[in-house]
Design a protein around this motif. Structure first.
Motif, PDB file in Angstrom:
ATOM      1  N   PHE A 108       0.814  -1.211   0.000  1.00  0.00           N
ATOM      2  CA  PHE A 108       0.000   0.000   0.000  1.00  0.00           C
ATOM      3  C   PHE A 108       0.853   1.268   0.000  1.00  0.00           C
ATOM      4  CE2 PHE A 108      -2.224   3.408   2.231  1.00  0.00           C
ATOM      5  CZ  PHE A 108      -3.391   3.491   1.480  1.00  0.00           C
ATOM      6  N   THR A 109       1.930   1.259   0.769  1.00  0.00           N
ATOM      7  CA  THR A 109       2.789   2.443   0.859  1.00  0.00           C
ATOM      8  C   THR A 109       3.353   2.813  -0.509  1.00  0.00           C
ATOM      9  OG1 THR A 109       3.395   1.872   3.127  1.00  0.00           O
ATOM     10  CG2 THR A 109       4.828   3.418   1.962  1.00  0.00           C
ATOM     11  N   GLU A 110       3.732   1.794  -1.299  1.00  0.00           N
ATOM     12  CA  GLU A 110       4.305   2.045  -2.619  1.00  0.00           C
ATOM     13  C   GLU A 110       3.276   2.684  -3.547  1.00  0.00           C
ATOM     14  OE1 GLU A 110       6.524  -0.327  -6.306  1.00  0.00           O
ATOM     15  OE2 GLU A 110       5.785  -1.435  -4.550  1.00  0.00           O
ATOM     16  N   ILE A 111       2.065   2.147  -3.567  1.00  0.00           N
ATOM     17  CA  ILE A 111       1.062   2.677  -4.501  1.00  0.00           C
ATOM     18  C   ILE A 111       0.585   4.053  -4.054  1.00  0.00           C
ATOM     19  CG2 ILE A 111      -1.003   1.647  -3.443  1.00  0.00           C
ATOM     20  CD1 ILE A 111      -0.216   1.946  -7.216  1.00  0.00           C
ATOM     21  N   LYS A 112       0.548   4.301  -2.744  1.00  0.00           N
ATOM     22  CA  LYS A 112       0.178   5.628  -2.269  1.00  0.00           C
ATOM     23  C   LYS A 112       1.208   6.659  -2.723  1.00  0.00           C
ATOM     24  CE  LYS A 112      -0.708   8.400   1.853  1.00  0.00           C
ATOM     25  NZ  LYS A 112      -0.697   8.454   3.343  1.00  0.00           N
ATOM     26  N   SER A 136      -4.773  18.970  -6.214  1.00  0.00           N
ATOM     27  CA  SER A 136      -4.685  18.703  -4.786  1.00  0.00           C
ATOM     28  C   SER A 136      -5.298  17.324  -4.545  1.00  0.00           C
ATOM     29  CB  SER A 136      -5.458  19.761  -4.000  1.00  0.00           C
ATOM     30  OG  SER A 136      -6.833  19.733  -4.374  1.00  0.00           O
ATOM     31  N   MET A 137      -5.107  16.729  -3.376  1.00  0.00           N
ATOM     32  CA  MET A 137      -5.672  15.395  -3.147  1.00  0.00           C
ATOM     33  C   MET A 137      -6.077  15.208  -1.707  1.00  0.00           C
ATOM     34  SD  MET A 137      -4.094  11.592  -3.986  1.00  0.00           S
ATOM     35  CE  MET A 137      -2.875  11.578  -2.684  1.00  0.00           C
ATOM     36  N   GLU A 138      -7.245  14.623  -1.506  1.00  0.00           N
ATOM     37  CA  GLU A 138      -7.703  14.180  -0.195  1.00  0.00           C
ATOM     38  C   GLU A 138      -8.034  12.705  -0.305  1.00  0.00           C
ATOM     39  OE1 GLU A 138     -10.953  16.453   1.239  1.00  0.00           O
ATOM     40  OE2 GLU A 138      -9.981  18.398   0.895  1.00  0.00           O
ATOM     41  N   ILE A 139      -7.638  11.920   0.726  1.00  0.00           N
ATOM     42  CA  ILE A 139      -7.931  10.490   0.692  1.00  0.00           C
ATOM     43  C   ILE A 139      -8.786  10.097   1.888  1.00  0.00           C
ATOM     44  CG2 ILE A 139      -5.810   9.989  -0.559  1.00  0.00           C
ATOM     45  CD1 ILE A 139      -4.640   8.862   2.021  1.00  0.00           C
ATOM     46  N   SER A 140      -9.503   9.002   1.723  1.00  0.00           N
ATOM     47  CA  SER A 140     -10.353   8.480   2.790  1.00  0.00           C
ATOM     48  C   SER A 140     -10.378   6.964   2.695  1.00  0.00           C
ATOM     49  CB  SER A 140     -11.780   9.045   2.667  1.00  0.00           C
ATOM     50  OG  SER A 140     -12.343   8.718   1.405  1.00  0.00           O
ATOM     51  N   ASP A 141     -10.851   6.312   3.758  1.00  0.00           N
ATOM     52  CA  ASP A 141     -10.926   4.849   3.770  1.00  0.00           C
ATOM     53  C   ASP A 141     -11.850   4.364   2.654  1.00  0.00           C
ATOM     54  OD1 ASP A 141      -9.271   4.798   5.933  1.00  0.00           O
ATOM     55  OD2 ASP A 141     -10.879   4.625   7.413  1.00  0.00           O
ATOM     56  N   SER A 142     -11.491   3.226   2.056  1.00  0.00           N
ATOM     57  CA  SER A 142     -12.275   2.661   0.960  1.00  0.00           C
ATOM     58  C   SER A 142     -12.761   1.263   1.322  1.00  0.00           C
ATOM     59  CB  SER A 142     -11.431   2.591  -0.317  1.00  0.00           C
ATOM     60  OG  SER A 142     -12.140   1.947  -1.352  1.00  0.00           O
ATOM     61  N   PRO A 171     -14.406  -3.654  -2.939  1.00  0.00           N
ATOM     62  CA  PRO A 171     -14.155  -5.091  -2.747  1.00  0.00           C
ATOM     63  C   PRO A 171     -13.039  -5.653  -3.602  1.00  0.00           C
ATOM     64  CG  PRO A 171     -16.164  -4.739  -4.025  1.00  0.00           C
ATOM     65  CD  PRO A 171     -15.732  -3.395  -3.534  1.00  0.00           C
ATOM     66  N   THR A 172     -12.564  -4.910  -4.599  1.00  0.00           N
ATOM     67  CA  THR A 172     -11.443  -5.378  -5.416  1.00  0.00           C
ATOM     68  C   THR A 172     -10.152  -5.420  -4.604  1.00  0.00           C
ATOM     69  OG1 THR A 172     -12.429  -4.529  -7.457  1.00  0.00           O
ATOM     70  CG2 THR A 172     -10.047  -4.839  -7.474  1.00  0.00           C
ATOM     71  N   PHE A 173     -10.094  -4.610  -3.539  1.00  0.00           N
ATOM     72  CA  PHE A 173      -8.867  -4.469  -2.761  1.00  0.00           C
ATOM     73  C   PHE A 173      -8.984  -5.150  -1.400  1.00  0.00           C
ATOM     74  CE2 PHE A 173      -9.134  -0.923  -5.697  1.00  0.00           C
ATOM     75  CZ  PHE A 173      -7.869  -0.923  -6.268  1.00  0.00           C
ATOM     76  N   ILE A 174      -7.844  -5.359  -0.768  1.00  0.00           N
ATOM     77  CA  ILE A 174      -7.815  -5.898   0.588  1.00  0.00           C
ATOM     78  C   ILE A 174      -8.393  -4.860   1.539  1.00  0.00           C
ATOM     79  CG2 ILE A 174      -6.340  -6.743   2.454  1.00  0.00           C
ATOM     80  CD1 ILE A 174      -4.316  -7.603   0.307  1.00  0.00           C
ATOM     81  N   TYR A 175      -9.325  -5.288   2.395  1.00  0.00           N
ATOM     82  CA  TYR A 175      -9.941  -4.347   3.329  1.00  0.00           C
ATOM     83  C   TYR A 175      -8.881  -3.757   4.266  1.00  0.00           C
ATOM     84  CZ  TYR A 175     -13.025  -2.418   6.873  1.00  0.00           C
ATOM     85  OH  TYR A 175     -13.673  -1.573   7.746  1.00  0.00           O
ATOM     86  N   GLY A 176      -8.884  -2.428   4.407  1.00  0.00           N
ATOM     87  CA  GLY A 176      -7.912  -1.744   5.256  1.00  0.00           C
ATOM     88  C   GLY A 176      -6.644  -1.362   4.527  1.00  0.00           C
ATOM     89  N   ARG A 177      -6.510  -1.816   3.279  1.00  0.00           N
ATOM     90  CA  ARG A 177      -5.319  -1.485   2.502  1.00  0.00           C
ATOM     91  C   ARG A 177      -5.719  -0.840   1.178  1.00  0.00           C
ATOM     92  NH1 ARG A 177      -1.485  -6.880   3.295  1.00  0.00           N
ATOM     93  NH2 ARG A 177      -1.842  -7.101   5.540  1.00  0.00           N
ATOM     94  N   SER A 224     -11.786  18.430 -11.867  1.00  0.00           N
ATOM     95  CA  SER A 224     -11.652  17.632 -10.653  1.00  0.00           C
ATOM     96  C   SER A 224     -11.377  16.173 -11.016  1.00  0.00           C
ATOM     97  CB  SER A 224     -12.913  17.739  -9.801  1.00  0.00           C
ATOM     98  OG  SER A 224     -14.056  17.310 -10.534  1.00  0.00           O
ATOM     99  N   ILE A 225     -10.923  15.415 -10.027  1.00  0.00           N
ATOM    100  CA  ILE A 225     -10.654  13.990 -10.209  1.00  0.00           C
ATOM    101  C   ILE A 225     -11.234  13.222  -9.036  1.00  0.00           C
ATOM    102  CG2 ILE A 225      -8.557  14.286 -11.583  1.00  0.00           C
ATOM    103  CD1 ILE A 225      -6.950  13.751  -9.006  1.00  0.00           C
ATOM    104  N   GLU A 226     -11.474  11.937  -9.265  1.00  0.00           N
ATOM    105  CA  GLU A 226     -11.811  11.026  -8.185  1.00  0.00           C
ATOM    106  C   GLU A 226     -11.263   9.660  -8.559  1.00  0.00           C
ATOM    107  OE1 GLU A 226     -16.303   9.534  -9.356  1.00  0.00           O
ATOM    108  OE2 GLU A 226     -16.088  11.251  -8.005  1.00  0.00           O
ATOM    109  N   GLY A 227     -11.046   8.834  -7.539  1.00  0.00           N
ATOM    110  CA  GLY A 227     -10.493   7.526  -7.842  1.00  0.00           C
ATOM    111  C   GLY A 227     -10.239   6.712  -6.601  1.00  0.00           C
ATOM    112  N   PHE A 228      -9.353   5.739  -6.722  1.00  0.00           N
ATOM    113  CA  PHE A 228      -9.055   4.835  -5.618  1.00  0.00           C
ATOM    114  C   PHE A 228      -7.710   4.168  -5.885  1.00  0.00           C
ATOM    115  CE2 PHE A 228     -12.008   2.934  -8.653  1.00  0.00           C
ATOM    116  CZ  PHE A 228     -11.242   1.876  -9.155  1.00  0.00           C
ATOM    117  N   PHE A 229      -7.137   3.590  -4.831  1.00  0.00           N
ATOM    118  CA  PHE A 229      -5.878   2.857  -4.976  1.00  0.00           C
ATOM    119  C   PHE A 229      -5.731   1.902  -3.817  1.00  0.00           C
ATOM    120  CE2 PHE A 229      -4.931   6.799  -2.699  1.00  0.00           C
ATOM    121  CZ  PHE A 229      -4.156   6.377  -1.632  1.00  0.00           C
ATOM    122  N   GLY A 230      -4.851   0.916  -3.972  1.00  0.00           N
ATOM    123  CA  GLY A 230      -4.631  -0.018  -2.875  1.00  0.00           C
ATOM    124  C   GLY A 230      -4.015  -1.325  -3.334  1.00  0.00           C
TER     125      GLY A 230
END
Length: 553
Positions: free
Chosen positions: A476-480, A493-499, A502-508, A520-526
């Protein structure tokens, strides 16, 4: 794409007497491709938009028109059988639609039985979405009696001997033990009951969309048949029945209608009433280009396409389209047939009448910037098709299936929808290249398509960026860190929040939003879930991100 195989003698038997070399030169001119041939037989590929040409009878019918041997709307005599099928309400939630027809005086001798089985399976694929949308059954009519019933039965009731077996099996046993049952169980296994077609003496004809009964098995000496088509799309069900009936009629089969009795209506099938479409002379000449046809010349070409046409005035014709031509949806489709019959090689090439200066679209300038950022971070760009399939896009990614744009007649069964995300395409790329050295760092800038009832055409395109990294210590640290670099270098600019994706490991995993002067942008990572990784037969950790560009300028 569907490929059909037939012998030169088959065409001769159907009235086409042409030298082999001339036949091979001419067939590709009517929107087909010669895959292979030898001294006795030929393999021809047709696009899925022409399912009526997936039988040798259909090919002969079209070819006769193309060479002017037989022109105009084919005439098929239809009689009433006086027989019916009653549809019980319980089957509505499983496979609600059914169409029936009787065809007498059929001929299954020689290779004809194999041809019709191949034709049936091609229709299952092209129209039926591998039986999900439409399934076809062909039965010996002489061993069963009307009226017929289309019912939903409990899993452990109504045993029968399925095709190619010699002992009775319950519907549930068929789904768990029979080869075809296991292949297609996913179509109905989630329901409490399963569909069956029975005759008046409760003899079971079939368990659609899985398997027919051995009782009504077609043999070379079968003379009279019943065709049933069941499915989840009423229009597609009727189209498939029309195509089959017309194909049998081409070789002398006598079509007889049957009544399908629902609780709220009675439908007579098949209905071979021609579709009517008006075509304009100026529209045809403009769309085709390089020609200047008049109404009478267009009428003659339409007759060669096996349509009928009436000249309404100098600029308009009323065209009668046969019921088996399910690909004709609009005037433009008729114009395409005019071009084919005119012979596309005969159309003179013209430069477009455009006088302007081109300049690069602002978004493509932005794409270049995104590409430079990703390459600078060590990623390699891939470009994949917008087409994918529901299994890979939703099931393999552990996502709930949502409304999406489906392909009406997919060329292959793994390209049945337009994507709404890029990540599964990148996962497929990793799967195809898992033999390559690690780490693998790939990205894609591509379009997706959403359903949107607020727009004129009910769809909304959007541009996305996605990236994947695969190696033994990906985390997770690498992709962040990668996402932070991408977003900041693009000026957001970027703000992140818990996701809870279900494609990703919960909590990561994390969701992101961002703003800049350009939108504007929106998305996800993990970190991709191990289950998803396994679905794509990968063995190492995978981390990923996806960013959607909103309100871009």
């Amino acid at each position: 794409m569907p490929v059909i195989t037939f012998k030169y003698q088959d065409l001769k038997d159907l009235g086409i007497d042409m030298e082999k070399d001339e036949l091979i030169d001419t067939l590709p001119m009517m929107s087909s491709d010669i895959e292979d041939f030898d001294d006795e037989e030929i393999k021809v590929e047709f696009f899925p938009n022409r399912p009526d040409n997936l039988s040798v009878e259909g090919v002969a019918r079209s070819f006769k028109g193309f060479i002017g041997q037989e022109v105009g709307l084919p005439k098929y005599e239809i009689a009433e059988s006086g027989e019916s099928v009653v549809v019980e309400d319980d089957v509505a939630e499983i496979r609600p639609y059914i169409a029936f027809a009787k065809i007498d005086d059929v001929d299954f001798t020689g290779d004809k039985l194999k041809y019709i089985m191949d034709f049936q399976e091609n229709l299952h694929w092209v129209i039926g979405r591998d039986r999900k949308k439409v399934a076809i059954g062909i039965h010996n009519a002489d061993v069963v009696k009307a009226p017929f019933k289309y019912i939903a039965t409990p899993k452990q009731e109504n045993s029968f001997v399925p095709l190619e077996k010699d002992t009775p099996m319950t519907p549930e046993e068929i789904l768990t033990e029979h080869e075809k049952g296991k292949d297609y169980a996913h179509l109905i296994e989630d329901f409490d009951k399963y569909p069956l077609i029975l005759d008046c003496d409760d003899n079971i004809l079939s368990m659609p969309p899985i398997i027919n009964g051995e009782l009504t098995k077609i043999k070379e000496d079968t003379k009279n048949i019943i065709v049933d088509v069941t499915g989840t799309d009423e229009r597609a069900v009727n189209q498939a029945l029309n195509i089959i009936c017309c194909s049998f009629a081409e070789v002398g089969g006598k079509i007889k209608t049957m009544e399908v009795k629902y609780s709220d209506k009675t439908v007579v099938s098949p209905d071979l009433t021609p579709q009517e479409i008006n075509v304009h002379v100026d529209t045809a000449n403009e769309l085709i280009g390089g020609i200047n046809l008049n109404a009478e010349e267009i009428r003659e070409l339409l007759f060669k396409a096996r349509f009928n046409a009436e000249i309404l005035n100098d600029n308009e014709l009323k065209v009668y389209v046969p019921a088996y031509r399910v690909d004709i949806l609009h005037e433009v489709d008729v114009v395409e047939n005019i071009a084919v019959q005119y012979r596309i090689n005969s159309i003179e090439a013209e430069l477009p009448d455009i006088n302007t200066v081109a300049y690069e679209n602002d978004w493509f300038k932005s794409e270049s910037t995104i590409r430079e950022v990703m390459v600078g971070l060590g990623f390699q760009e891939v470009m994949s098709l917008m087409l994918t399939n529901e299994e890979s896009h939703y099931e393999f990614m552990k996502q709930a299936e949502q409304d999406h744009v489906q392909v009406a007649r997919p060329i292959t069964i793994d390209r049945t929808m337009i994507r709404t995300s890029l990540i599964n395409s990148l996962m497929e790329f990793l799967e195809d290249n898992k033999h390559e050295d690690l780490p693998q760092k790939i990205f894609e800038i591509g379009d997706v398509l959403y359903m949107d009832e607020t727009t004129e055409n009910k769809i909304r395109p959007s541009k996305k960026l996605a990236g994947l990294i695969c190696h033994s210590t990906a985390n997770f640290t690498e992709i962040k860190s990668v996402v932070t670099s991408v977003v900041s270098n693009l000026g957001y600019s970027m703000e992140i929040s818990d996701s809870e994706n279900p494609t990703f490991i919960y909590g990561r995993a994390a969701d992101l939003i961002g703003e800049s002067e350009n939108g504007s942008i929106e998305g996800f990572f993990g970190e991709i879930s191990p289950e998803v990784i396994t679905n794509f037969t990968l063995e190492y950790p995978v981390i990923a991100f996806e960013i959607e560009f909103l309100n871009r300028e």
